[in-house]
Design an enzyme around this catalytic site. Structure first.
Site, PDB file in Angstrom:
ATOM      1  N   CYS B 105       0.896  -1.159   0.000  1.00 37.51           N
ATOM      2  CA  CYS B 105       0.000   0.000   0.000  1.00 37.51           C
ATOM      3  C   CYS B 105       0.931   1.204   0.000  1.00 37.51           C
ATOM      4  CB  CYS B 105      -0.907   0.018   1.226  1.00 37.51           C
ATOM      5  SG  CYS B 105      -1.927   1.513   1.291  1.00 37.51           S
ATOM      6  N   CYS B 108      -0.387   4.236   2.237  1.00 38.15           N
ATOM      7  CA  CYS B 108      -0.554   4.167   3.699  1.00 38.15           C
ATOM      8  C   CYS B 108      -0.287   2.765   4.205  1.00 38.15           C
ATOM      9  CB  CYS B 108      -1.942   4.656   4.090  1.00 38.15           C
ATOM     10  SG  CYS B 108      -2.159   4.839   5.869  1.00 38.15           S
ATOM     11  N   SER B 109      -1.358   2.028   4.498  1.00 37.04           N
ATOM     12  CA  SER B 109      -1.175   0.755   5.203  1.00 37.04           C
ATOM     13  C   SER B 109      -2.304  -0.228   4.941  1.00 37.04           C
ATOM     14  CB  SER B 109      -1.084   1.034   6.700  1.00 37.04           C
ATOM     15  OG  SER B 109      -2.232   1.761   7.119  1.00 37.04           O
ATOM     16  N   CYS B 110      -3.013  -0.095   3.806  1.00 38.93           N
ATOM     17  CA  CYS B 110      -4.108  -1.016   3.488  1.00 38.93           C
ATOM     18  C   CYS B 110      -3.624  -2.458   3.563  1.00 38.93           C
ATOM     19  CB  CYS B 110      -4.654  -0.748   2.082  1.00 38.93           C
ATOM     20  SG  CYS B 110      -5.364   0.878   1.891  1.00 38.93           S
TER      21      CYS B 110
END
Lengths: 104, 201
Positions: B105, B108-110
């Site tokens: 991702c 971000c941090s999906c």
């Protein structure tokens, strides 16, 4: 919006640092940031996209020099202040009060 | 930290700030203190890559399940009871002798929480997010995955809705193994695409 969060393809961030048998959280405050943020999503009517956007609005230098759960904390504070759920004054007072009682 | 706060005071620690925030929100009835502990327990102890490993092991042993998994990941994963936030729109990517998939991702941090739990720190940090999309083979090699030049590497960048999970190839020498035994070979990294399953012992 373009911004520092759009990291794909950028260079110069150094090696990928991995941790063997990494715990889910690294400190008690991280646990609470995660849980409070999750609950604030529902309790204060905050959308996941708003959380993400609040992180993306962080000043670039802050974004790069703070940790993941500091981003979450920042987003949580930002949105709760913007929505009027809490005020900056009461948050500052509570932080100051706790700092005294906890001797920080 | 936030705009509008005094900048003349020394910065307060995140530990102090979240304690202050949580106590205010509990007082205002926005957050239930018991629910905080419940959420921490769920994410720390009850969901994690063991869930995803069960999905992979089922796909390795049940061709009809595998077909469903690749057509509608969310639905097939829900068959095993794994549902919830960050797993609503799952796409499962099958590794083959010709294609190796890896997930990131960049923004971000999906990450697919119901099957893999919360992501490791490196997945959320700048070095992996920035590099894996421009030099995936080099990054994979650093993780110990050496993809031969004749195998295609596909990098999947998660977005606001879709969450990806890799279906690694079943290790050789596991003919006749049951699902539980197979699940023991499935690592978190193999489902992100930065690792391979463990070899049959």
């Amino acid at each position: 919006m373009n911004g520092i969060h759009d990291l794909g393809g950028m260079q110069g961030f150094g090696p990928i640092v991995r941790e063997d048998d990494e715990p889910v959280f690294h400190a008690e405050w991280e646990r609470h940031v995660f849980a409070v943020a999750m609950l604030a999503l529902g309790g204060a009517g905050i959308q996941v996209d708003e959380m993400r956007h609040a992180i993306e609005r962080m000043p670039a230098a802050d974004y790069l020099t703070t940790t993941y759960y500091e981003h979450w904390l920042h987003a949580c504070e930002t949105l709760l202040l913007e929505k009027g759920v809490i005020t900056a004054g009461e948050l500052d007072r509570r932080v100051a009060d706790l700092a005294k009682t906890e001797g920080v | 930290m936030s705009d509008g706060h005094s900048h003349t005071e020394p910065p307060s620690t995140p530990a102090l700030r979240i304690k202050a925030l949580e106590s205010l929100l509990v007082e205002k009835g926005v957050v239930d203190a018991g629910a905080v502990d419940e959420i921490i327990d769920v994410f720390e102890n009850r969901i994690g890559p063991r869930n995803g490993a069960k999905v992979v092991a089922r796909a390795w042993t049940d061709p009809a399940y595998k077909a469903r998994l690749l057509i509608d990941g969310s639905q097939a994963i829900a068959e095993l009871g794994f549902t919830g936030m960050q797993g609503e729109d799952m796409v499962v990517l099958e590794n083959t002798p010709k294609v190796h998939n890896v997930v990131v991702c960049t923004l971000c941090s999906c990450y697919p929480w119901p099957t893999l739990g919360l992501p490791p720190t490196w997945y959320k940090a700048a070095p992996y997010r920035s590099r894996v999309v421009i030099e995936p083979r080099k990054v994979l090699a650093e993780f110990g995955v050496h993809v031969p030049p004749d195998i295609e590497v596909r990098v999947w960048d998660s977005n606001a809705e879709i969450r990806y999970m890799v279906l690694p190839m079943r290790p050789a020498g596991t003919e006749g193994w049951d699902e539980d035994r197979l699940a023991g070979l499935v690592t978190r990294d193999s489902m992100i695409g930065v690792g391979q399953p463990k070899a049959a012992a």
